[in-house]
Write a protein that holds these residues in place. Structure first.
Motif, PDB file in Angstrom:
ATOM      1  N   ARG A 250       0.820  -1.210   0.000  1.00 48.24           N
ATOM      2  CA  ARG A 250       0.000   0.000   0.000  1.00 48.24           C
ATOM      3  C   ARG A 250       0.855   1.262   0.000  1.00 48.24           C
ATOM      4  O   ARG A 250       2.032   1.215   0.387  1.00 48.24           O
ATOM      5  CB  ARG A 250      -0.901   0.032   1.260  1.00 48.24           C
ATOM      6  CG  ARG A 250      -2.020  -0.995   1.229  1.00 48.24           C
ATOM      7  CD  ARG A 250      -3.049  -0.618   0.181  1.00 48.24           C
ATOM      8  NE  ARG A 250      -4.109  -1.571  -0.030  1.00 48.24           N
ATOM      9  CZ  ARG A 250      -4.175  -2.440  -1.046  1.00 48.24           C
ATOM     10  NH1 ARG A 250      -3.203  -2.521  -1.928  1.00 48.24           N
ATOM     11  NH2 ARG A 250      -5.217  -3.226  -1.217  1.00 48.24           N
ATOM     12  N   PHE A 251       0.273   2.376  -0.440  1.00 46.46           N
ATOM     13  CA  PHE A 251       0.915   3.673  -0.267  1.00 46.46           C
ATOM     14  C   PHE A 251       1.118   3.867   1.238  1.00 46.46           C
ATOM     15  O   PHE A 251       0.184   3.634   2.019  1.00 46.46           O
ATOM     16  CB  PHE A 251       0.035   4.796  -0.833  1.00 46.46           C
ATOM     17  CG  PHE A 251       0.089   4.913  -2.333  1.00 46.46           C
ATOM     18  CD1 PHE A 251      -0.431   3.925  -3.142  1.00 46.46           C
ATOM     19  CD2 PHE A 251       0.672   6.024  -2.938  1.00 46.46           C
ATOM     20  CE1 PHE A 251      -0.382   4.024  -4.528  1.00 46.46           C
ATOM     21  CE2 PHE A 251       0.731   6.140  -4.322  1.00 46.46           C
ATOM     22  CZ  PHE A 251       0.205   5.136  -5.116  1.00 46.46           C
ATOM     23  N   LYS A 252       2.314   4.299   1.591  1.00 42.82           N
ATOM     24  CA  LYS A 252       2.669   4.294   3.019  1.00 42.82           C
ATOM     25  C   LYS A 252       1.789   5.259   3.826  1.00 42.82           C
ATOM     26  O   LYS A 252       1.494   6.366   3.390  1.00 42.82           O
ATOM     27  CB  LYS A 252       4.143   4.666   3.185  1.00 42.82           C
ATOM     28  CG  LYS A 252       4.651   4.498   4.591  1.00 42.82           C
ATOM     29  CD  LYS A 252       6.155   4.482   4.648  1.00 42.82           C
ATOM     30  CE  LYS A 252       6.632   4.351   6.082  1.00 42.82           C
ATOM     31  NZ  LYS A 252       6.249   5.502   6.907  1.00 42.82           N
ATOM     32  N   ASP A 253       1.387   4.818   4.986  1.00 43.98           N
ATOM     33  CA  ASP A 253       0.647   5.553   6.023  1.00 43.98           C
ATOM     34  C   ASP A 253      -0.812   5.869   5.691  1.00 43.98           C
ATOM     35  O   ASP A 253      -1.657   5.806   6.574  1.00 43.98           O
ATOM     36  CB  ASP A 253       1.388   6.838   6.433  1.00 43.98           C
ATOM     37  CG  ASP A 253       2.737   6.512   7.057  1.00 43.98           C
ATOM     38  OD1 ASP A 253       2.856   5.410   7.625  1.00 43.98           O
ATOM     39  OD2 ASP A 253       3.666   7.316   6.947  1.00 43.98           O
ATOM     40  N   GLY A 254      -1.131   6.161   4.439  1.00 42.99           N
ATOM     41  CA  GLY A 254      -2.543   6.369   4.100  1.00 42.99           C
ATOM     42  C   GLY A 254      -3.215   5.075   3.688  1.00 42.99           C
ATOM     43  O   GLY A 254      -4.428   5.008   3.550  1.00 42.99           O
ATOM     44  N   GLY A 256      -3.299   3.690   0.826  1.00 47.54           N
ATOM     45  CA  GLY A 256      -3.949   3.776  -0.485  1.00 47.54           C
ATOM     46  C   GLY A 256      -3.650   2.537  -1.319  1.00 47.54           C
ATOM     47  O   GLY A 256      -2.493   2.123  -1.438  1.00 47.54           O
ATOM     48  N   PRO A 257      -4.692   1.906  -1.907  1.00 46.43           N
ATOM     49  CA  PRO A 257      -4.487   0.717  -2.750  1.00 46.43           C
ATOM     50  C   PRO A 257      -3.644   1.011  -3.987  1.00 46.43           C
ATOM     51  O   PRO A 257      -3.584   2.147  -4.464  1.00 46.43           O
ATOM     52  CB  PRO A 257      -5.907   0.312  -3.130  1.00 46.43           C
ATOM     53  CG  PRO A 257      -6.757   0.837  -2.021  1.00 46.43           C
ATOM     54  CD  PRO A 257      -6.124   2.146  -1.663  1.00 46.43           C
ATOM     55  N   VAL A 258      -3.013  -0.033  -4.512  1.00 47.37           N
ATOM     56  CA  VAL A 258      -2.055   0.161  -5.610  1.00 47.37           C
ATOM     57  C   VAL A 258      -2.570  -0.296  -6.974  1.00 47.37           C
ATOM     58  O   VAL A 258      -1.959  -0.005  -7.999  1.00 47.37           O
ATOM     59  CB  VAL A 258      -0.740  -0.590  -5.308  1.00 47.37           C
ATOM     60  CG1 VAL A 258      -0.046  -0.009  -4.101  1.00 47.37           C
ATOM     61  CG2 VAL A 258      -1.006  -2.099  -5.102  1.00 47.37           C
ATOM     62  N   ASP A 339      -9.156   7.963  -7.853  1.00 46.94           N
ATOM     63  CA  ASP A 339      -8.939   6.633  -7.289  1.00 46.94           C
ATOM     64  C   ASP A 339      -8.957   6.715  -5.763  1.00 46.94           C
ATOM     65  O   ASP A 339      -9.637   5.939  -5.081  1.00 46.94           O
ATOM     66  CB  ASP A 339      -7.590   6.089  -7.780  1.00 46.94           C
ATOM     67  CG  ASP A 339      -7.304   4.697  -7.260  1.00 46.94           C
ATOM     68  OD1 ASP A 339      -8.227   3.880  -7.252  1.00 46.94           O
ATOM     69  OD2 ASP A 339      -6.154   4.431  -6.853  1.00 46.94           O
ATOM     70  N   PHE A 340      -8.230   7.678  -5.213  1.00 41.52           N
ATOM     71  CA  PHE A 340      -8.176   7.787  -3.750  1.00 41.52           C
ATOM     72  C   PHE A 340      -9.388   8.517  -3.178  1.00 41.52           C
ATOM     73  O   PHE A 340      -9.874   8.156  -2.105  1.00 41.52           O
ATOM     74  CB  PHE A 340      -6.881   8.463  -3.316  1.00 41.52           C
ATOM     75  CG  PHE A 340      -5.677   7.574  -3.508  1.00 41.52           C
ATOM     76  CD1 PHE A 340      -5.786   6.200  -3.349  1.00 41.52           C
ATOM     77  CD2 PHE A 340      -4.449   8.095  -3.851  1.00 41.52           C
ATOM     78  CE1 PHE A 340      -4.696   5.361  -3.534  1.00 41.52           C
ATOM     79  CE2 PHE A 340      -3.351   7.263  -4.034  1.00 41.52           C
ATOM     80  CZ  PHE A 340      -3.469   5.903  -3.874  1.00 41.52           C
ATOM     81  N   GLN A 347      -5.603   8.841   1.895  1.00 48.31           N
ATOM     82  CA  GLN A 347      -4.358   8.869   1.121  1.00 48.31           C
ATOM     83  C   GLN A 347      -4.174  10.222   0.424  1.00 48.31           C
ATOM     84  O   GLN A 347      -3.061  10.758   0.355  1.00 48.31           O
ATOM     85  CB  GLN A 347      -4.339   7.744   0.095  1.00 48.31           C
ATOM     86  CG  GLN A 347      -3.010   7.607  -0.606  1.00 48.31           C
ATOM     87  CD  GLN A 347      -1.883   7.270   0.366  1.00 48.31           C
ATOM     88  OE1 GLN A 347      -1.962   6.283   1.091  1.00 48.31           O
ATOM     89  NE2 GLN A 347      -0.834   8.100   0.416  1.00 48.31           N
ATOM     90  N   ALA A 348      -5.288  10.768  -0.066  1.00 46.62           N
ATOM     91  CA  ALA A 348      -5.213  12.096  -0.695  1.00 46.62           C
ATOM     92  C   ALA A 348      -4.825  13.142   0.354  1.00 46.62           C
ATOM     93  O   ALA A 348      -4.027  14.055   0.091  1.00 46.62           O
ATOM     94  CB  ALA A 348      -6.558  12.441  -1.344  1.00 46.62           C
TER      95      ALA A 348
END
Ligand code: SFD
Ligand code: AMP
Length: 615
Positions: A250-254, A256-258, A339-340, A347-348
């Motif tokens: 995942r995107f780190k800390d948020g 967010g899916p990849v 997406d986010f 994530q945003a």
């Protein structure tokens, strides 16, 4: 709050009780309403069905769609894909069954008003990847929930099911469930001829990466607490693949899916030195798991994790996803943000708070803590009967998606061995379960469920005991909020997460464990189970937290026992048995199964054959 204030009891009689109004539950509701004219169908949902479950905040993609009307994929293709991704261990009959029906489900979603993305050139749904299509999905859940609500007689929102009930004269047959109204404390006794469980998998079994100021932030939602498994296990249902937990990149800390980034926007991941590490490690991967698995296309999700982990362990982090190389048009930039914003708003927010402009800067990737679920690239869950026209004889005992407890059905995360269903497939599986449940009821017209009133009374005392524990213990506070007489649900949760993290392959040990650690972990878990009877809940909210924790502890125990039983490392990148570091197809190309026996309080571990049906 005293027991007296919370002892209002409501008795509900119905034909079908659906536990959980998420994607599987909504699918079950829709289909039960269609086939079950004249039957009384009710849903018990612990939140509010309009915005409950994993899709509460919306999604930006539907990850399971064949596209058969355009000749894009066949159900057989899907079985091969999911089988490859799960290193061979799937229920092919269940996968095939979902795949052949899932497109019809998605077409209904569009009819109900879900805004789809279309590819202007082809006129087809906009593909994210071979199996995934893009949607404008912020309101995905309310749209689907509306159809479900219109299909059933009653929806009990804010009613958490804490226990299932078997028949007074037959402990292997379902007869109802106990629910707790988490807003006014009412005790619900549901009596039902069939029960369909769609109560979701679990986050917060393992200590998450986000602690302290970020506590609660996880990819799978914090409110999914594994009731799908805990309820079934306590009723004596057989489970499989409970060791098959998932770790997501995942995107780190948020978190967010990849998927949209790798598949549609074609972003690449590199180590901190700009090297594309996946390609560089293919040879060593082949010698580790064998070419059969290393060369599978696409590379199994766990093995992609494994390669990233190797890179991190070699000190070559942070790992970056190069969004800045793929957002080269205005349209792609908008897709990236949407997406986010549709699915993981956090994530945003993370980008904004860290001054990251995704068209200028790369983002860090990380590997999450493990989650226990059955509908993503993973398939923990119940051992269920398969479709009669496709299941091998030993996978079928009459009614599609019925567990080994008569009249008890499952769908979505609940069902084991049927991976890659995602939202659309979970809804579809709910439909399949409900159709079979209606037939089950019609075939057993004479059956009248009977509840054991003593057992119900015992459960009632158990359900409210944490309020009493608090009421007594709060007079003996020794410091701050510390009482020698109770622990809080949060303290219990943190202890569970620590045990699982350190003994059963969480992030702090790079997902690695061994027999000695698991033995010790099981011992510590037994102590936690004893202490869990002394949890103190100061209000109904904390009472709900207590029951969520109790369910999580059941799930954790199953994960530990299964991990101990499978003496191999089947899914490197999800977890490692350091004492058996390789895939062992000779001995372990099987499902690990377990059954908790409520009568003896014992677990029985076993294995079951994996049949390959699709060439
Ligand atoms: O990209 C009780 N998922 C994705 N699916 C997709 O199709 N596309 C995506 O883009 C997906 N992505 C994604 C996904 C999930 C999350 C959290 C994110 C991103 C951030 C996966 C799907 O959401 C998932 O597969 C399905 O929702 C699973 O369905 P189901 O029905 O098994 O679970 P649920 O929807 O969470 O519903 C459970 C319901 O039960 C209730 N409940 N009710 C009463 N009593 C109890 N004891 C209960 N316990 C739970 C819940 O409140 C809920 O309503 S991507 O990352 O892959
Ligand atoms: P995710 O966003 O990671 O939850 O993934 C969404 C979908 O994309 C799932 O079906 C994944 O299996 C798939 N997916 C994600 N990343 C990749 C990748 N690098 N290669 C192939 N499939 C992927």
């Amino acid at each position: 709050m005293s027991l007296r204030k919370t002892n209002s009891v409501k008795h509900i009689d119905c034909d079908i009780l659906i536990v959980g109004g998420g994607f599987a539950g909504c699918g079950a509701a829709y289909e039960a309403g269609y086939w079950g004219r004249g039957l009384k169908i009710v849903i018990a949902e612990k939140a509010n069905i309009e915005r409950s479950g994993a899709v509460a905040h919306g999604l930006s993609a539907i990850n399971c769609y064949m596209g058969m009307r355009w000749g894009e994929n066949t159900p057989e293709d899907f079985v091969r894909y999911a089988r490859g991704d799960l290193m061979g261990l799937v229920r092919e009959d269940l996968l095939f069954d979902v795949a052949r029906h899932v497109d019809a489900t998605v077409h209904m979603f569009e009819e109900w008003g879900l805004p789809m993305m279309y590819n202007k050139e082809t006129g087809r749904y906009q593909r994210e990847g071979k199996w995934q299509i893009m949607i404008h999905g912020e309101s995905y859940k309310p749209i689907i929930a509306e159809a479900a609500q219109k299909s059933v007689d009653e929806v009990y929102n804010r009613v958490m099911i804490t226990h299932l009930l078997t028949d007074a004269h037959n402990s292997r047959r379902i007869a109802g469930a106990i629910g707790l109204d988490v807003r006014d404390g009412t005790f619900y006794v549901f009596r039902a001829k069939a029960v369909i469980v769609g109560a979701a998998g679990a986050s917060h079994i393992y200590r998450p990466r986000s602690i302290g100021e970020g506590a609660g932030r996880t990819w799978y939602p914090p409110w999914n607490n594994g009731s799908a498994y805990a309820l079934l296990m306590q009723a004596g249902a057989e489970m499989i693949q409970m060791e098959n937990r998932i770790v997501v990149t995942r995107f780190k800390d948020g978190y967010g899916p990849v998927g949209a980034w790798f598949l549609m926007l074609k972003s690449v991941a590199t180590n901190a030195y700009g090297e594309e590490y996946e390609k560089a490690h293919l040879d060593s991967l082949r010698s580790y798991v064998g070419a059969k698995y290393a060369d599978a296309k696409p590379m199994p999700t766990c093995l992609r994790n494994h390669l990233m982990l190797e890179e991190i362990k070699a000190g070559k982090g942070p790992i970056y996803i190069h969004t800045e190389r793929s957002l080269d048009t205005r349209e792609k930039e908008e897709l990236g943000w949407e997406d986010f914003l549709d699915m993981t708003v956090g994530q945003a927010v993370m980008w904004a708070s860290q001054n990251i402009d995704p068209k200028e800067d790369p983002s860090e990737l990380t590997m999450s803590e493990p989650y226990v679920m059955g509908s993503h690239a993973v398939c923990a869950g119940a051992w269920v009967s398969g479709p009669e026209d496709f299941a091998p004889a030993d996978y079928n005992w009459g009614y599609n998606r019925m567990t080994t407890v008569e009249g008890l059905f499952g769908a979505g995360d609940t069902v084991g061995g049927s991976a890659h269903k995602f939202s659309s497939g979970s809804f579809t599986e709910g439909r399949l379960a409900a159709k079979a449940a209606v037939r089950y009821i019609r075939d057993h017209q004479d059956y009248k469920p009977e509840l054991n009133t003593n057992a119900v009374e015992r459960i009632r005392e158990d359900v409210y005991r944490p309020l009493e524990n608090y009421n007594v213990g709060r007079h003996v506070i020794v410091k701050g909020s510390v009482s020698p007489f109770f622990i809080t649900p949060k303290q219990g949760l943190q202890r569970l997460e620590k045990i699982m993290d350190e003994y059963c392959g969480g992030v702090s040990s790079y997902y690695s464990t061994n027999e000695k650690l698991l033995d010790r972990g099981l011992l510590l878990l037994q102590m936690l189970k004893e202490d869990a009877r002394k949890i103190g809940a100061e209000d109904l909210h904390q009472l709900q937290r207590t029951w969520e924790l109790n369910h999580r502890i059941w799930v954790a125990e199953a994960v530990m026992r299964h991990t101990l039983f499978r003496k191999e490392t089947r899914w490197p990148g999800y977890y490692y048995r350091a004492d058996y570091p390789h895939v062992d197809d000779q001995k372990w190309h099987v499902f690990v199964s377990s059954r908790y026996d409520p009568a003896t309080d014992q677990w029985e571990m076993n294995s079951k054959p994996v049949h390959h049906i699709v060439p």
